[in-house]
Write a protein that holds these residues in place. Structure first.
Motif, PDB file in Angstrom:
ATOM      1  N   ASP A  36       0.814  -1.218   0.000  1.00 44.04           N
ATOM      2  CA  ASP A  36       0.000   0.000   0.000  1.00 44.04           C
ATOM      3  C   ASP A  36       0.848   1.269   0.000  1.00 44.04           C
ATOM      4  OD1 ASP A  36      -2.670   1.045   0.022  1.00 44.04           O
ATOM      5  OD2 ASP A  36      -2.368   1.654   2.108  1.00 44.04           O
ATOM      6  N   PHE A  37       2.164   1.125  -0.096  1.00 46.95           N
ATOM      7  CA  PHE A  37       3.074   2.269   0.040  1.00 46.95           C
ATOM      8  C   PHE A  37       2.781   3.380  -0.971  1.00 46.95           C
ATOM      9  CE2 PHE A  37       7.167   4.170  -1.442  1.00 46.95           C
ATOM     10  CZ  PHE A  37       7.406   4.969  -0.345  1.00 46.95           C
ATOM     11  N   ILE A  38       2.666   3.039  -2.246  1.00 45.28           N
ATOM     12  CA  ILE A  38       2.451   4.064  -3.270  1.00 45.28           C
ATOM     13  C   ILE A  38       1.112   4.761  -3.057  1.00 45.28           C
ATOM     14  CG2 ILE A  38       2.078   4.467  -5.734  1.00 45.28           C
ATOM     15  CD1 ILE A  38       4.045   2.263  -6.338  1.00 45.28           C
ATOM     16  N   ARG A  39       0.050   3.977  -2.892  1.00 39.59           N
ATOM     17  CA  ARG A  39      -1.281   4.581  -2.743  1.00 39.59           C
ATOM     18  C   ARG A  39      -1.334   5.508  -1.540  1.00 39.59           C
ATOM     19  NH1 ARG A  39      -5.203   5.172   0.026  1.00 39.59           N
ATOM     20  NH2 ARG A  39      -4.251   3.909   1.661  1.00 39.59           N
ATOM     21  N   ARG A  40      -0.815   5.031  -0.413  1.00 40.19           N
ATOM     22  CA  ARG A  40      -0.861   5.820   0.822  1.00 40.19           C
ATOM     23  C   ARG A  40      -0.066   7.119   0.687  1.00 40.19           C
ATOM     24  NH1 ARG A  40       1.191   2.190   3.698  1.00 40.19           N
ATOM     25  NH2 ARG A  40       3.313   3.036   3.805  1.00 40.19           N
ATOM     26  N   THR A  41       1.074   7.053   0.026  1.00 40.88           N
ATOM     27  CA  THR A  41       1.959   8.216  -0.076  1.00 40.88           C
ATOM     28  C   THR A  41       1.407   9.282  -1.010  1.00 40.88           C
ATOM     29  OG1 THR A  41       3.827   6.718   0.273  1.00 40.88           O
ATOM     30  CG2 THR A  41       4.336   8.929  -0.503  1.00 40.88           C
ATOM     31  N   LEU A  42       0.736   8.854  -2.094  1.00 41.77           N
ATOM     32  CA  LEU A  42       0.262   9.805  -3.097  1.00 41.77           C
ATOM     33  C   LEU A  42      -1.181  10.252  -2.886  1.00 41.77           C
ATOM     34  CD1 LEU A  42       1.721   8.204  -6.362  1.00 41.77           C
ATOM     35  CD2 LEU A  42       2.686  10.066  -5.003  1.00 41.77           C
ATOM     36  N   ALA A  43      -1.894   9.606  -1.978  1.00 34.50           N
ATOM     37  CA  ALA A  43      -3.342   9.813  -1.866  1.00 34.50           C
ATOM     38  C   ALA A  43      -3.733  11.244  -1.506  1.00 34.50           C
ATOM     39  CB  ALA A  43      -3.931   8.840  -0.851  1.00 34.50           C
ATOM     40  N   ASP A  44      -2.917  11.943  -0.743  1.00 29.77           N
ATOM     41  CA  ASP A  44      -3.339  13.242  -0.209  1.00 29.77           C
ATOM     42  C   ASP A  44      -2.707  14.448  -0.896  1.00 29.77           C
ATOM     43  OD1 ASP A  44      -4.978  11.997   1.694  1.00 29.77           O
ATOM     44  OD2 ASP A  44      -3.281  11.734   3.073  1.00 29.77           O
ATOM     45  N   LEU A  45      -2.101  14.252  -2.065  1.00 32.20           N
ATOM     46  CA  LEU A  45      -1.513  15.398  -2.767  1.00 32.20           C
ATOM     47  C   LEU A  45      -2.613  16.370  -3.179  1.00 32.20           C
ATOM     48  CD1 LEU A  45       1.106  13.651  -5.098  1.00 32.20           C
ATOM     49  CD2 LEU A  45       1.511  14.835  -2.931  1.00 32.20           C
ATOM     50  N   PRO A  46      -2.422  17.669  -2.930  1.00 27.56           N
ATOM     51  CA  PRO A  46      -3.483  18.653  -3.208  1.00 27.56           C
ATOM     52  C   PRO A  46      -4.010  18.616  -4.642  1.00 27.56           C
ATOM     53  CG  PRO A  46      -1.720  19.658  -1.929  1.00 27.56           C
ATOM     54  CD  PRO A  46      -1.240  18.292  -2.299  1.00 27.56           C
ATOM     55  N   LEU A  47      -3.114  18.439  -5.617  1.00 19.88           N
ATOM     56  CA  LEU A  47      -3.528  18.428  -7.019  1.00 19.88           C
ATOM     57  C   LEU A  47      -3.546  17.027  -7.619  1.00 19.88           C
ATOM     58  CD1 LEU A  47      -1.707  21.639  -8.337  1.00 19.88           C
ATOM     59  CD2 LEU A  47      -4.112  21.356  -7.702  1.00 19.88           C
ATOM     60  N   GLY A  48      -3.371  16.027  -6.762  1.00 19.00           N
ATOM     61  CA  GLY A  48      -3.500  14.655  -7.219  1.00 19.00           C
ATOM     62  C   GLY A  48      -2.331  14.158  -8.051  1.00 19.00           C
ATOM     63  N   VAL A  49      -2.631  13.181  -8.904  1.00 17.78           N
ATOM     64  CA  VAL A  49      -1.622  12.480  -9.692  1.00 17.78           C
ATOM     65  C   VAL A  49      -1.947  12.631 -11.177  1.00 17.78           C
ATOM     66  CG1 VAL A  49      -0.654  10.211 -10.260  1.00 17.78           C
ATOM     67  CG2 VAL A  49      -1.171  10.800  -7.875  1.00 17.78           C
TER      68      VAL A  49
END
Length: 423
Positions: A36-49
């Motif tokens: 779950d490392f990638i999902r957890r780390t990127l989930a809360d970026l203000p402008l997303g992915v």
């Protein structure tokens, strides 16, 4: 679990760098112990992915998007290593997060291989996606071209916000018909340039699909010259100088502008975007220029027929010493029969000074059928590079190389000149 996996991954990353190991190994380790490392780390970026995918041009286009967004004051995370599998993203994250696994960024812009992007978007849905093209690639890896189209379509369907498509590629433009909730934007070409950038069908003698030409595009490449280009944005033509080499890189600049404008939003500073674009250097191995013995040496990555054709078209052979390095490792694609789909006649007048790599003799045979003289053949890249540089004298040099051959060439060049270290 997160702190343990991050610390473990960082230790593996440090050890791997000391041993000169591959950039994706730490990502592979952290994927195994913390899926779950990638999902957890990127989930809360203000402008997303944002995901950038397609057959050709992902690395340079991603680099452009990152630098354009940074010109808008945004903090951008990206997988700079060029390892465009999920483990490459994980490895890049390990280099940026703190020991708690927190990432200081506004947005992530990720280059992803078509097949692995489908796996990635199941982990975390991108807010934006940019789909560049569908061209016959390493068919032993992913199958026929229609399968590649379906992979890109899956990325687009998983996107929660805006999908940016190449209107000049009928397969990519056609993906819009399968979307409903997503906003769709396009980038494109002035009609006078379309023959310079053939889609896959046109390269095989089929006629262009005229319907794609009528689609409205946010950014249109209007004119290409050696050191500058014209882009039409918001019904205004902007001329900008460019450090990028190669016509295909210039078209990808239109794609990068389209995505960056979407992410930055209505408040985007257009002047800053074009200033940043004018200063973008080629991504490593994608028209990258080094200096060896006082002479420029250009590295041009080739991995499929369309890429090799565009490379030959973009970089004139006259006045250059030329080397071709062809490997058939997994990352290159095992099936090198695609070399027979490339026209090498532009090299006939000057000839090729050195052919190297695992498939050196196959490449030399292919050149013989196009009446291209080959001065020397040496499958050992290290030895071949030394001989090539020594024989070039005062001439500028150019090396066309497959992916793993490029890595080997850069590794040897780093011993004698300044080469950007991508870690």
């Amino acid at each position: 679990m997160s702190s343990f996996s991050v610390l473990t991954g960082k230790l593996v990353r440090s050890a791997s760098k000391l041993r000169g190991g591959g950039s994706a190994l730490p990502g592979l380790v952290v994927e195994k112990i913390d899926p779950d490392f990638i999902r957890r780390t990127l989930a809360d970026l203000p402008l997303g992915v944002a995901v950038v995918s397609g057959t050709n041009g992902k690395t340079t286009t991603t680099k452009m998007v990152v630098e354009l967004l940074e010109s808008q004051g945004l903090k951008v995370f990206t997988n700079r290593t060029g390892s465009n599998f999920t483990r490459g993203v994980a490895a890049a994250l390990l280099g940026e997060v703190d020991w708690r696994g927190r990432l200081d960024a506004d947005v992530a812009v990720l280059e992803l291989d078509e097949a692995h992007a489908v796996h990635f978007v199941k982990l975390i849905q991108p807010r934006y996606s940019l789909l560049l093209n569908v061209l016959r690639d390493q068919l032993d890896r992913f199958g026929e071209i229609d399968k590649t189209t379906r992979l890109l379509e899956a990325i687009a369907k998983a996107t929660t916000g805006t999908v940016v498509l190449n209107r000049e590629d009928p397969r990519v433009a056609g993906i819009a018909g399968s979307l409903d909730k997503q906003e769709v934007r396009y980038f494109g070409l002035h009609e006078s340039l379309r023959s310079t950038f053939p889609n896959d069908d046109e390269m095989r003698g089929s006629s262009a699909e005229a319907a794609a030409a009528v689609l409205p595009a946010d950014v249109v490449l209007e004119r290409v010259a050696e050191t500058d280009a014209d882009f039409r944005v918001d019904n205004t033509v902007v001329t900008t100088g460019l450090k990028l080499r190669g016509v295909y890189n210039i078209f990808n600049a239109a794609a990068a502008l389209a995505l960056a404008r979407v992410i930055a939003g209505p408040q985007a500073n257009s002047e800053a975007l074009f200033t940043a674009l004018s200063n973008v250097e080629p991504a490593f191995g994608r028209g990258e220029s080094l200096v060896v013995n006082g002479q420029p040496l250009e590295l041009v990555l080739v991995k499929n027929p369309s890429g090799f054709r565009l490379g030959l078209k973009s970089f004139a052979a006259h006045g250059y010493s030329t080397m071709i390095a062809i490997n058939d490792n997994y990352a290159d694609g095992r099936d090198m029969s695609w070399l027979w789909d490339v026209d090498f006649e532009t090299l006939a007048e000057n000839g090729v000074d050195m052919v190297t790599g695992v498939r050196a003799y196959d490449m030399a045979l292919r050149l013989k059928y196009d009446d291209v003289p080959v001065a020397a053949i040496d499958p050992d890249i290290t030895d071949a590079l030394k001989k090539f540089i020594a024989s070039s004298g005062s001439s500028p040099m150019r090396i066309f190389c497959t992916y793993t051959a490029m890595l080997a060439v850069r590794r040897e060049l780093s011993k004698i000149t300044t080469v950007e270290v991508v870690s």
